[in-house]
Every structure is written in structure tokens, then in C-alpha cells.
Design an enzyme around this catalytic site. Structure first.
Site, mmCIF file in Angstrom:
data_model
loop_
_atom_site.group_PDB
_atom_site.id
_atom_site.type_symbol
_atom_site.label_atom_id
_atom_site.label_comp_id
_atom_site.label_asym_id
_atom_site.label_seq_id
_atom_site.Cartn_x
_atom_site.Cartn_y
_atom_site.Cartn_z
ATOM 1 N N ARG A 1 0.837 -1.187 0.000
ATOM 2 C CA ARG A 1 0.000 0.000 0.000
ATOM 3 C C ARG A 1 0.872 1.237 0.000
ATOM 4 O O ARG A 1 1.865 1.321 0.733
ATOM 5 C CB ARG A 1 -0.936 0.029 1.234
ATOM 6 C CG ARG A 1 -2.140 -0.884 1.112
ATOM 7 C CD ARG A 1 -3.113 -0.361 0.069
ATOM 8 N NE ARG A 1 -4.266 -1.227 -0.133
ATOM 9 C CZ ARG A 1 -4.345 -2.168 -1.048
ATOM 10 N NH1 ARG A 1 -3.304 -2.423 -1.845
ATOM 11 N NH2 ARG A 1 -5.446 -2.880 -1.202
ATOM 12 N N HIS B 1 0.195 0.009 -10.129
ATOM 13 C CA HIS B 1 -0.576 -0.854 -9.210
ATOM 14 C C HIS B 1 -1.019 -2.145 -9.917
ATOM 15 O O HIS B 1 -2.205 -2.407 -10.112
ATOM 16 C CB HIS B 1 -1.799 -0.107 -8.667
ATOM 17 C CG HIS B 1 -2.283 -0.674 -7.352
ATOM 18 N ND1 HIS B 1 -2.898 0.081 -6.388
ATOM 19 C CD2 HIS B 1 -2.244 -1.940 -6.847
ATOM 20 C CE1 HIS B 1 -3.221 -0.676 -5.356
ATOM 21 N NE2 HIS B 1 -2.833 -1.910 -5.617
ATOM 22 N N GLU C 1 -2.867 7.826 -6.347
ATOM 23 C CA GLU C 1 -2.813 7.022 -7.574
ATOM 24 C C GLU C 1 -3.844 7.528 -8.583
ATOM 25 O O GLU C 1 -5.036 7.600 -8.248
ATOM 26 C CB GLU C 1 -3.053 5.540 -7.250
ATOM 27 C CG GLU C 1 -1.958 4.939 -6.400
ATOM 28 C CD GLU C 1 -2.149 3.446 -6.114
ATOM 29 O OE1 GLU C 1 -3.203 2.890 -6.511
ATOM 30 O OE2 GLU C 1 -1.246 2.841 -5.522
#
Length: 527
Positions: free
Chosen positions: A236, A283, A265
Site C-alpha cells: 500500500r 498498481h 494514484e
């Protein structure tokens, strides 16, 4: 726990088709609507019992509060950062993830980044595409014999350790939950973070993002590491302090970083992404066909198993409910709720109770105090208002109301029992119950022990009075006058002083005023 009725589910993102197929095969209607705005989701969600998301849908408190029927939020993946878990819990909604669906994919990406950092593979590939042939610039290092520090030794951390050991790396780690003797069987030596930092050639983090893990790698911890340490974060964004990481890269205290996640993000600040010693991905930890299929299948099967009353897996805000999926637990939950309701009816004060103490007894309840406590609070808090207490939110609602709840367990008894005591304006009320022959029964009420256990079903009338020959005829006559039949009568074992009695009724009395002229206290409840 009794099966939860889920008839309609909304899937708000691209989830593997097997998810929809499994849900539909088990009688659940499924609607797929992607790329909805927050306002669209708020307008849509009111018609559904369940919501399945990945990571893009933001399930905020506004969305949750607009969902009048929602019972389950299923996250097809591990992290639930995009779900307001506290708001869901307050509404009694289970938040469920798929804890193992993307384990292999995340572990493999971690290993890919570790190896890419070691040999500068992405940078060399880009150099080649630019028409260069620069062998000296991309001098790397073997992983054999190097020390890998793994912070977070759950499913993914374990898989990373197994794979990197195959390269001859020594694996050390830290985890506040997994016992050192367990990780030792995986070949991972546990130690404190203070011991770990200076030993590592590489560090990878695999923890959830919590207040205790935010900025775990910061200026202070980087200063304690070997000069040139390489770090990877596929967990994370925020576990590694991004500003501190940039400073460590600039000073060469950190020799390189592999980042799949960011605080924001996509990241607007490109300083890390553009750094020559950073390998970054958008990601991609769970972005494999296998992980997506597994997560879609897992979340669907977990929901179906919950609906069918078989099991509860992945409930991040109600883990204790996993032990409630047995016929025996159903009866004990009914007992807890019934005792709570009975005690609530007996409190003459309109003031809210301030303290609740729950004691479970007997070997059969040694692992049940959590759900028994929640069940009792459901009974105590149910008042027909919009709060709608259930096993998920009853303790949260109690805390919000300023009620202090304590629980204990007493072992050594063969027969299970649950004792509850509540305090209202310096007065206490107590009840003890059990399950006998599969039926919840009341054994004692306010220190009056019943000769025969009272079955906690139907309409029950409790009253306190001094034992006397005219008592029962007087009560019977009053009930007959009100058109209510007496279906059962339970007397206390003691015959002196004020004692509590219980009468089973065909229907509740419309008014207790006339009865209160005959007795010292009276209450009724429908269970």
C-alpha cells in the site's frame, strides 16, 4: 448466525465473468454497471442487498448511508482502502474481501521488482530501445547470499520468502502477529525492526496501511539501513514515506526502489516515478488473469456460502462471526438476544443503561463470548428505531451511546450458560440463561431462580410479587378480563420475599397498568 437474505447484487467494476455466473447459479440477481459517478452509485445502490467492487469504486459513507437494503460489500481483492469500513459497520453491513485471491500474483510481482532492481532490467531495456549498447552502465549484483528483510509475514510475505530463498537469499523478517516459531518453519528468522534495518540488502513490505504502519520506512529507519539498500513496496502506498524515500535515493542511502503503489494514484508528483533508480508500475499487484479469476470466484463463493449459512470467510469488520455458522451457535445467539430483550423490558427507568457485563460459562462457550456479547447487545438495543442493531454493529452502537460493555468467560463448567447484568441509574438487573434441548431458556431473573427453566419464545410476561395464595388467581382473572390466555406459568424456587414470575401469553397485554396494581413490577416482551 442465521442465513442472510441476499437477492440482488450490483457489480460496479470489471470483475471476472465467473463471479456473476456463480451468483446467478445460486439464485441471486446480478446487475453490472461500470464507471458510475458517485451520484450515480448513490442513486443506484438503494435497490441492492449486495455490492461487489474492486479498488476503483469509492464506497464512501454517503454511498453506504444511501443504501437502505445493503447487507454485504464484497471486495474482489485484498485491500479495503476504498471502503469506509467504519460507516459500513455502523450500518450493520459486512465488509468482505478475498484474502488469498491475489497472493501469488502479488508475490510474483514483488520478486520481479527485486530481481529487476538487482540487474537494472527495465533501465537496460529502455536504453536498448533508445539505440544504445551500454553494458558498463547497468552493472548489477547477484541476489545469491544477500539478505532480504520481509516486513509483514502474512500470506504474501510467506510466498515471497519461499521464492527468494530459491535464489539463495537469506530471509529475515518482522511481524507483530505471526509467531517466530511459525515463520522459522518457512526459513524466516524474525527479529525487531531495529535489528532488521541494518542487516538488509533488500527490504520488501507486506503490511496493511494502518496508523502504525504509515511511514514505516522513513528518514530515521533509512538512516539505520545499509548504504545502498534497495526497497520494494507492492502493498500500500504510504507504508514507505515517499518524501523520505526520495531523499534517501538522492543521497544514495537507498540504492533503488521498486514501487507498485503510491499514496496518490496515479501520482501527480512524478519525482519518484522519474528517478533513474526507481522502477514503478501502475498498481499491477493483482493484475493477472489468474488473480482476477480467483478473486472473482472467491468473492462469489464466499457470498454464496454466507447466504446459505455454511461459513463466513474474509469478513474484515466481523471476523468473530465466522464461528456462528453452526446449528448450536444459532440457538445461543437467540438466547443472547432474548436475554437482552427480557432485561430491557424489565428496566423501569426510561434512562439508557450505562453498563453491561456479560459472562459466558462452560467449555462449550469458551470461544463464543464475542458473538454472545454482540447478541445480548442486539436484544438490549432493539427498540424499533432506525438504528437496526445486528451482530455486526451492536457493539459499535453501544459505544456510540456511551454504554460500557465488558465480557468474561468462566471455564470448568460442563453446562454452558450466559449471565448478563445491566446497570441503570445505580440499579442493576440480572438474568441467566442457557440452551437446553436446543431451546433457549431463562434460568434466573434478578436473583429469582425459576423452578423450571422458562422457554424464551413467544409472548412473555414478567412480574415481581410476594408469594401468596391469591396471586395466581388474581393474575389469571386480570388476563381473562383482557382477553389474553395464559399458556404457561413459571414460579420461582424461593417462596419468601419479592420474587419474579413468568407467564406465557397468547398475546401481549395492551396495558400493564391494571397488573401493576396487583404486583410490585411488571414487564412484557415478545421473543
Amino acid at each position: 448466525m442465521a442465513p442472510i437474505s441476499i437477492k440482488r447484487i450490483l457489480i460496479s467494476e470489471s470483475v471476472d465473468p465467473c463471479c456473476k455466473k456463480i451468483l446467478q447459479e445460486n439464485g441471486i440477481q446480478v446487475t453490472e454497471k461500470q464507471n458510475m459517478s458517485k451520484d450515480d452509485l448513490i442513486a443506484e445502490i438503494k435497490d441492492y442487498d449486495g455490492l461487489v467492487v474492486r479498488s476503483a469504486t469509492k464506497v464512501t459513507a454517503d454511498v453506504i448511508n444511501a443504501a437502505g437494503n445493503l447487507k454485504i460489500i464484497g471486495r474482489a481483492g485484498t485491500g479495503v482502502d476504498n471502503v469506509d469500513v467504519d460507516a459500513a459497520t455502523m450500518k450493520g453491513i459486512i465488509v468482505m474481501n478475498t484474502p488469498s485471491g491475489n497472493t501469488i500474483s502479488a508475490a510474483e510481482l514483488t520478486c520481479t521488482l527485486l530481481m529487476s532492481l538487482s540487474r537494472h532490467v527495465p533501465q537496460a531495456a529502455m536504453s536498448m530501445k533508445a539505440g544504445n549498447w551500454d553494458r558498463k552502465k547497468f552493472m548489477g549484483a547477484e541476489m545469491y547470499g544477500k539478505i532480504l528483510g520481509i516486513v509483514g509475514l502474512g500470506r504474501i510475505g510467506k510466498e515471497v520468502a519461499s521464492r527468494m530463498q530459491s535464489f539463495g537469499m537469506k530471509t529475515i523478517g518482522y511481524d507483530p502477529i505471526t509467531p517466530p516459531e511459525v515463520t522459522a518453519t518457512w526459513g524466516v528468522e524474525q527479529m525487531s525492526l531495529e535489528q532488521l534495518w541494518p542487516k538488509c540488502d533488500y527490504i520488501t513490505v507486506h503490511t496493511p496501511l494502518l496508523p502504525s504502519t504509515a511511514g514505516l520506512l522513513n528518514d530515521t529507519s533509512f538512516a539505520k539501513c545499509k548504504k545502498g539498500v534497495k526497497v520494494v513496496n507492492c502493498a500500500r502506498g504510504g507504508i514507505i514515506d515517499e518524501d523520505a524515500l526520495l531523499r534517501a535515493l538522492e543521497s544514495r542511502q537507498c540504492g533503488g526502489a521498486g514501487l507498485d503503489v503510491f499514496v496518490e494514484e496515479p501520482p501527480k508528483n512524478r519525482a519518484l516515478v522519474n528517478h533513474p533508480n526507481v522502477i514503478s508500475c501502475p498498481h499491477l499487484g493483482a493484475s493477472t488473469k489468474e488473480a482476477q479469476a480467483r478473486c472473482g470466484q472467491d468473492i462469489a463463493l464466499q457470498i454464496v456460502d454466507m447466504v446459505m449459512g455454511k461459513s463466513l470467510v474474509g469478513a474484515v469488520n466481523a471476523q468473530f462471526l465466522a464461528s456462528t455458522f453452526t446449528p448450536e451457535s444459532h440457538q445461543w445467539i437467540k438466547l443472547g438476544e432474548a436475554i437482552g430483550a427480557a432485561l430491557k423490558s424489565c428496566t423501569t427507568s426510561k434512562q439508557p443503561f450505562s453498563q453491561v457485563q456479560i459472562i459466558t460459562q462452560g467449555d462449550c462457550l469458551k470461544d463464543s463470548s464475542a458473538y454472545m456479547t454482540s447478541a445480548v447487545m442486539v436484544g438490549l438495543l432493539s427498540d424499533g428505531s432506525q438504528s437496526c442493531p445486528n451482530l455486526v454493529n451492536s457493539l459499535t452502537l453501544a459505544k456510540e451511546s456511551g454504554i460500557t460493555v465488558t465480557r468474561n468467560h468462566s471455564e470448568g463448567l460442563t453446562q454452558g450458560a450466559c449471565e448478563v447484568e445491566i446497570s441503570v441509574n445505580s440499579c442493576s438487573y440480572r438474568a441467566t440463561g442457557s440452551v437446553q434441548g436446543g431451546v433457549p431458556v431463562l434460568l434466573e431473573l434478578n436473583r429469582s431462580v425459576f423452578r423450571q427453566p422458562v422457554s424464551l419464545t413467544g409472548n412473555l410476561l414478567f412480574f415481581k410479587a410476594v408469594a401468596s395464595p391469591p396471586l395466581l388467581p388474581s393474575v389469571t382473572g386480570l388476563l381473562a378480563k383482557a382477553g389474553v390466555e395464559m399458556e404457561s406459568f413459571s414460579a420461582p424456587a424461593a417462596r419468601s420475599g419479592d420474587q419474579w414470575y413468568c407467564v406465557g401469553l397468547s398475546s401481549l397485554l395492551g396495558d400493564l397498568g391494571a397488573l401493576k396494581l396487583l404486583v410490585k413490577a411488571a414487564a412484557q416482551v415478545s421473543v
